[in-house]
Scaffold this active site. Structure first.
Site, PDB file in Angstrom:
ATOM      1  N   CYS A 161       4.104   8.541  -0.257  1.00  0.00           N
ATOM      2  CA  CYS A 161       4.627   7.943   0.978  1.00  0.00           C
ATOM      3  C   CYS A 161       4.406   8.889   2.155  1.00  0.00           C
ATOM      4  O   CYS A 161       4.871  10.036   2.136  1.00  0.00           O
ATOM      5  CB  CYS A 161       6.103   7.623   0.854  1.00  0.00           C
ATOM      6  SG  CYS A 161       6.778   6.862   2.357  1.00  0.00           S
ATOM      7  N   GLY A 196      -1.523  -3.914  -2.048  1.00  0.00           N
ATOM      8  CA  GLY A 196      -0.313  -3.865  -1.249  1.00  0.00           C
ATOM      9  C   GLY A 196      -0.320  -4.881  -0.137  1.00  0.00           C
ATOM     10  O   GLY A 196       0.024  -6.045  -0.336  1.00  0.00           O
TER      11      GLY A 196
END
EC number: 1.3.1.-
Length: 329
Positions: free
Chosen positions: A102, A228
């Site tokens: 992330c 995603g």
């Protein structure tokens, strides 16, 4: 087949990426219905779990219809991550995944997510703590490196495999890149070609069409791909890729009836899991994608996001299905 320990996945599995504020159980339900082979929860803060924060605990919800499903954790403290692996194991997932990828400031600047790419020894220590804390397979998602001068994912792959992870997903960008520019899969291919690497290697970044999925499969040799952003409001991406890889033929895009039916399923699951008020509010981010390209889409979307009524949402969806608007553009 592709194996993550005893978890058997089909050849070239398609994984749903763990996306914050997106990959909740309602969204996972529509992706599973369209062929996602392995899914992950939204990433869960280890500190939040330790504090018994309601939002973090809610993210532990997994359901049998989602399986196989992994719970993804992130954090900056080794002991806390180990404890949270034990808590997450009790929730009954099929595996535990660690987020070392992330890039967002709120995570990385607290020493979690992609920040661990700047401290590989700590990453190894943290991963070892998680592996020791659970009987489940442990997997990792990461990036190429912190920046172009520290492309250390090859070292990361070897060292994490050595301490027991059983699959690795690599996003083809650095932390500094965030989500900008094109993903570079060349280092991902080098990991897969490394004779030391025995675990499955999955690629992530920019897979937004069946053609690209097959091209990257053939060019980079990955065991599977993680999808995603391309799945948001378009869960059909999974079935389209599967069909194209198997036959070389493109499926027709979803009909208006299919779009409405899938949106309704997502909406109803959202209400069921979150309650009417939150479920209605959080579905608003998805309508534009579900009906993108349809004649009058803006008007339909505006009506859907302005209502606070479950019945009215259902009625508007019925109107869209009955109107059968044409695709434009």
């Amino acid at each position: 087949m592709v194996h993550i320990r005893d978890l058997a996945l089909p050849d070239f599995p398609l994984l749903l990426a763990p996306m914050e504020d997106v990959s909740d159980p309602p969204f996972r339900a529509v992706c599973k219905a369209n062929g996602a082979d392995l899914m992950y929860t939204e990433f869960i803060s280890s500190e939040g779990l330790i504090r018994d924060a309601a939002k973090s605990k809610k993210k532990l919800d997994v359901f049998d219809y989602e399986r196989p499903i992994g719970i993804q954790l992130f954090g900056s403290d080794v002991d806390t991550m180990g404890e949270c692996a034990r808590i997450s194991t009790a929730a009954g997932p099929d595996l535990i995944d660690i987020n070392y990828g992330c890039p967002v400031k709120q995570v990385a600047c607290r020493g979690a997510g992609a920040a661990l790419l700047r401290d590989v020894p700590k990453m190894v220590e943290m991963t070892s703590a998680v592996v020791k804390a659970t009987h489940l397979p442990v997997t990792v998602k990461t990036r190429l490196g912190w920046d172009e001068s520290t492309l250390n994912v090859t070292e990361v792959a070897e060292r994490l495999q050595d301490i027991g992870i059983e699959a690795l997903t690599v996003h083809g960008r650095t932390r500094v890149q965030m989500y900008k520019g094109d993903a570079d899969w060349r280092l991902i291919a080098k990991i897969k070609e490394n004779p030391r690497i025995k675990i499955p290697i999955f690629g992530n970044g920019d897979i937004d069409s069946p053609q690209k999925a097959l091209e990257y499969k053939n060019r980079y040799g990955v065991d599977g791909v993680m999808i995603g952003r391309a799945s948001i409001g378009y869960p059909w991406i999974f079935r389209e890729i599967k069909h194209y890889v198997a036959t070389g033929e493109l499926l027709a895009p979803p009909t208006v009836e299919e779009r409405v039916a899938m949106c309704r399923m997502h909406f109803e699951k959202s209400i069921e899991w979150k309650g009417a008020r939150v479920g209605i509010f959080e579905m608003r981010r998805h309508y534009a994608q579900y009906f993108r390209g349809l004649e009058g889409a803006k008007q339909w979307r505006m009506r859907l996001v302005e209502t606070d009524s479950v019945d009215e949402v259902q009625a508007i969806l019925e109107e869209i299905a009955a109107a059968e608007p044409m695709m434009v553009g």
